[in-house]
Design a protein around this motif. Structure first.
Motif, PDB file in Angstrom:
ATOM      1  N   GLN A 226       0.864  -1.188   0.000  1.00  0.00           N
ATOM      2  CA  GLN A 226       0.000   0.000   0.000  1.00  0.00           C
ATOM      3  C   GLN A 226       0.894   1.229   0.000  1.00  0.00           C
ATOM      4  O   GLN A 226       2.008   1.167   0.521  1.00  0.00           O
ATOM      5  N   PRO A 227       0.399   2.359  -0.536  1.00  0.00           N
ATOM      6  CA  PRO A 227       1.225   3.574  -0.440  1.00  0.00           C
ATOM      7  C   PRO A 227       1.362   4.012   1.026  1.00  0.00           C
ATOM      8  O   PRO A 227       0.355   4.066   1.749  1.00  0.00           O
ATOM      9  N   VAL A 228       2.593   4.221   1.466  1.00  0.00           N
ATOM     10  CA  VAL A 228       2.816   4.665   2.850  1.00  0.00           C
ATOM     11  C   VAL A 228       3.713   5.890   2.796  1.00  0.00           C
ATOM     12  O   VAL A 228       4.776   5.859   2.167  1.00  0.00           O
ATOM     13  N   ASP A 229       3.295   6.962   3.459  1.00  0.00           N
ATOM     14  CA  ASP A 229       4.144   8.154   3.531  1.00  0.00           C
ATOM     15  C   ASP A 229       5.043   8.028   4.762  1.00  0.00           C
ATOM     16  O   ASP A 229       4.579   8.108   5.902  1.00  0.00           O
ATOM     17  N   VAL A 260       6.676   8.878  -0.261  1.00  0.00           N
ATOM     18  CA  VAL A 260       5.748   7.747  -0.362  1.00  0.00           C
ATOM     19  C   VAL A 260       6.460   6.510  -0.906  1.00  0.00           C
ATOM     20  O   VAL A 260       7.166   6.584  -1.907  1.00  0.00           O
ATOM     21  N   ILE A 261       6.270   5.426  -0.191  1.00  0.00           N
ATOM     22  CA  ILE A 261       6.798   4.146  -0.683  1.00  0.00           C
ATOM     23  C   ILE A 261       5.638   3.149  -0.759  1.00  0.00           C
ATOM     24  O   ILE A 261       4.576   3.394  -0.193  1.00  0.00           O
ATOM     25  N   GLN A 262       5.870   2.045  -1.458  1.00  0.00           N
ATOM     26  CA  GLN A 262       4.870   0.970  -1.478  1.00  0.00           C
ATOM     27  C   GLN A 262       5.239   0.005  -0.356  1.00  0.00           C
ATOM     28  O   GLN A 262       6.358  -0.508  -0.335  1.00  0.00           O
ATOM     29  N   GLY A 263       4.331  -0.214   0.569  1.00  0.00           N
ATOM     30  CA  GLY A 263       4.730  -1.125   1.638  1.00  0.00           C
ATOM     31  C   GLY A 263       3.624  -1.426   2.621  1.00  0.00           C
ATOM     32  O   GLY A 263       2.446  -1.143   2.390  1.00  0.00           O
ATOM     33  N   HIS A 375       7.476   4.421  -7.491  1.00  0.00           N
ATOM     34  CA  HIS A 375       7.682   5.003  -8.823  1.00  0.00           C
ATOM     35  C   HIS A 375       6.792   6.213  -8.986  1.00  0.00           C
ATOM     36  O   HIS A 375       5.599   6.156  -8.714  1.00  0.00           O
ATOM     37  N   GLY A 376       7.362   7.311  -9.432  1.00  0.00           N
ATOM     38  CA  GLY A 376       6.556   8.520  -9.646  1.00  0.00           C
ATOM     39  C   GLY A 376       5.956   9.020  -8.343  1.00  0.00           C
ATOM     40  O   GLY A 376       4.910   9.653  -8.326  1.00  0.00           O
TER      41      GLY A 376
END
Ligand code: ADP
Length: 382
Positions: A226-229, A260-263, A375-376
């Motif tokens: 999930q996007p996590v800031d 933001v990362i995916q995690g 990404h982006g």
């Protein structure tokens, strides 16, 4: 220096005697394997008489079925091609039917036109070596079984302990709320309830740690995507931890507005919490703790620094191994199982990131997590 003198006659050995009684077997065979010459050592080992073998048996007749196949398909062609074969394991069938493990090396003698004349073979008795290998294999199997049992026990115990612990914790928290609301207990008894809750919480954390280890070992530590800031997450964790510290302050140094990362937010929270709690545990009153969030290329870095006891240089390479604790932790008299960093490393790696540690014993430590940005992703500087 003068060469030492010795009685040459005493040492004169007959070549024949040497051939017959060397501590290894010697045979010469015709190209089709028929025995042409054999020394006494091999006869002693196998129990055959010379006349049983010479001219009547072939070397491959002394092999097991598997050995015969290997001889025809590998050994003989290789010997023919290369002219020599080294240390191949076979079992020789002795005169009494027992098998003798041996290692054999052969060379092929040829005439000027390259036509094979005979094979010369040296045979080493490998009984001791084979026994040793068998013992090693057995010991390895036992060690693997013990490891498997330990992992199974870990998994079972942590699963089974979780249920009653959650129930105790839930009921104690209910009781505490009621007691506070109805004011039915003395301050001393309320404090006792608080201690029970704190200790059950500690126990629960340890059990969760063991459960994580067993999940990691069985490849079941799942990470949500999930996007996590990271900026928001770190800010929230520090804000939640701060009120639990009476005489310490954790400062945040974050030049980014968002990263933001995916995690997996819960697992990342666990990792950051662990590093922050370690910084608190292994430092003292007045020692600064700083959490810095920054960017490095396509990664976000979260560095947790403290001015505590630090880590001995020799311990740094083992720090992320499970159950490992450096030997200077006794100074702080803090308990622990040495599970946290192992789990943190796994969580970070499952996010495609890395963790590093820098430390000077007696001065402090910095643990840095590097996590790949989405990404982006939105990476905004203040
Ligand atoms: P635990 O703290 O329960 O022992 P961890 O896996 O979190 O387990 O840490 C492993 C070891 O790493 C600790 O026992 C300690 O020796 C060392 N360590 C971790 N963080 C710090 C720190 N901030 N300062 C000094 N030593 C640390």
């Amino acid at each position: 220096m003068e060469p030492r003198r010795f009685d040459e006659e005493l040492l004169e050995e007959s070549l024949e005697d040497l051939y017959e009684h060397e501590p290894c077997g010697y045979i010469s065979t015709l190209p089709d394997g028929t025995f042409a010459k054999v020394n006494q050592t091999l006869l002693d080992w196998t129990g055959y008489q010379r006349k049983d073998l010479l001219g009547s048996k072939r070397f491959q007749d002394l092999l097991t079925v598997g050995g015969k196949i290997f001889y025809e398909t590998h050994f003989a062609p290789l010997l023919h091609m290369q002219g020599a074969v080294k240390e191949i394991a076979f079992d020789l069938i002795c005169q009494n039917g027992k098998q003798l493990p041996v290692l054999i090396s052969s060379t092929q003698k040829r005439d000027a036109s390259g036509k094979p004349l005979f094979n010369r073979t040296t045979i080493f008795n490998a009984s001791d070596r084979r026994e040793y290998e068998r013992e090693l294999q057995l010991a390895r199997k036992k060690a693997e079984q013990a490891l498997h049992m330990r992992d199974q026990f870990l998994s079972l115990a942590s699963h089974e302990l979780r249920t009653p612990l959650t129930s105790i914790l839930g009921n104690m928290q209910l009781l505490q709320r009621r007691v506070i609301r109805e004011n039915t207990l003395s301050a001393r008894d309320q404090r006792t309830i608080q201690v029970i809750i704190e200790q059950t919480n500690r126990l629960n954390k340890m059990v969760l740690g063991l459960l994580d280890i067993s999940r990691i070992e069985t490849g079941q530590l799942a990470i949500e995507q999930q996007p996590v800031d990271v900026c928001v997450l770190v800010g929230r964790i520090v804000a939640e931890v701060q009120p639990t510290l009476y005489d310490r302050e954790i400062s945040i140094d974050c030049s980014l507005q968002a990263a933001v990362i995916q995690g997996d937010e819960l697992r990342l929270e666990q990792a950051f919490q662990n590093l922050i709690q370690n910084a608190i545990k292994y430092s003292g009153k007045g020692d600064a703790i700083v959490v810095e969030v920054s960017q490095r290329g396509a990664q976000v870095c979260v560095a947790v620094s403290d001015e505590g006891i630090g880590i001995p240089e020799a311990a740094l390479s083992q720090l992320f191994e499970r159950f490992y604790r450096a030997d200077n932790v006794d100074q702080k008299n803090v308990s622990g199982l040495g599970i946290g960093l192992y789990v943190v490393k796994q969580i970070v790696e499952l996010h495609g990131g890395t963790i590093t540690v820098e430390s000077v014993e007696g001065k402090g430590s910095t643990f840095t997590l590097y996590l790949p940005l989405d990404h982006g992703a939105r990476l905004m500087h203040r």
